[in-house]
Design an enzyme around this catalytic site. Structure first.
Site, PDB file in Angstrom:
ATOM      1  N   ASP A 109       0.864  -1.183   0.000  1.00  0.00           N
ATOM      2  CA  ASP A 109       0.000   0.000   0.000  1.00  0.00           C
ATOM      3  C   ASP A 109       0.896   1.226   0.000  1.00  0.00           C
ATOM      4  O   ASP A 109       2.003   1.198   0.541  1.00  0.00           O
ATOM      5  CB  ASP A 109      -0.901   0.015   1.236  1.00  0.00           C
ATOM      6  CG  ASP A 109      -1.943  -1.093   1.213  1.00  0.00           C
ATOM      7  OD1 ASP A 109      -2.414  -1.435   0.123  1.00  0.00           O
ATOM      8  OD2 ASP A 109      -2.292  -1.597   2.297  1.00  0.00           O
ATOM      9  N   ASP A 122      -7.138  -1.181  -4.347  1.00  0.00           N
ATOM     10  CA  ASP A 122      -8.119  -0.773  -3.340  1.00  0.00           C
ATOM     11  C   ASP A 122      -9.050   0.300  -3.888  1.00  0.00           C
ATOM     12  O   ASP A 122     -10.263   0.267  -3.655  1.00  0.00           O
ATOM     13  CB  ASP A 122      -7.417  -0.235  -2.090  1.00  0.00           C
ATOM     14  CG  ASP A 122      -6.578  -1.276  -1.382  1.00  0.00           C
ATOM     15  OD1 ASP A 122      -6.890  -2.478  -1.485  1.00  0.00           O
ATOM     16  OD2 ASP A 122      -5.594  -0.876  -0.721  1.00  0.00           O
TER      17      ASP A 122
END
Length: 152
Positions: A109, A122
């Protein structure tokens, strides 16, 4: 056709951006570009860093989700471009994160938002969920109007 195009674009974009982040940033390192904060984080859990250490299990869940969507697209009653686009984003995001989970046991991420640190997959999943809700609302309104017209 939009389903496949969106899913492929999401997976490619997701994997390219994650590879670039893994090559050029250390875990915990922060960069600012175009007013956006990027911080590399490795998440072995699910959304919100819940259930850390179960990355590969969530990879299997992603595979099952993709199989489920593929089955539904073939045999489901509801069809349409909006639903195809929603599923394209959802499947592309699931595959993008699924690849990381199965290969590395964790997801990279790096895009910092008020809700946490996310990645392209995401964001695609969020877009797919919003499009799915839009599809459901349109379907609900259309079915309500059709029921009113057929009522005595």
């Amino acid at each position: 056709m939009p389903f496949y195009i969106i899913a492929i674009v999401v997976v490619v974009l997701d994997q390219l951006t994650k590879a670039a982040v893994r090559m050029h940033m250390e875990v915990g390192e922060t960069l600012y570009c175009w007013g956006i904060e990027f911080t590399r984080y490795e998440n072995s859990g699910m959304a919100g860093s819940l259930l850390q250490g179960y990355g590969r299990l969530f990879g299997i869940v992603a595979v099952l989700f993709v199989i489920g969507v593929t089955y539904y697209r073939k045999y489901g009653e509801m069809k349409g471009k909006l639903l195809d686009c929603a599923f394209g984003f959802l499947v592309g995001g699931a595959i993008g994160n699924g690849i990381d989970r199965l290969l590395f046991g964790q997801v990279t991420d790096f895009i910092v938002r008020s809700g946490g640190i996310l990645n392209v997959a995401d964001h695609a999943i969020e877009a797919g969920a919003l499009l799915f809700v839009a599809f459901a609302l349109v379907h609900w309104f259309k079915s309500g109007r059709a029921a009113k017209r057929s009522a005595p």
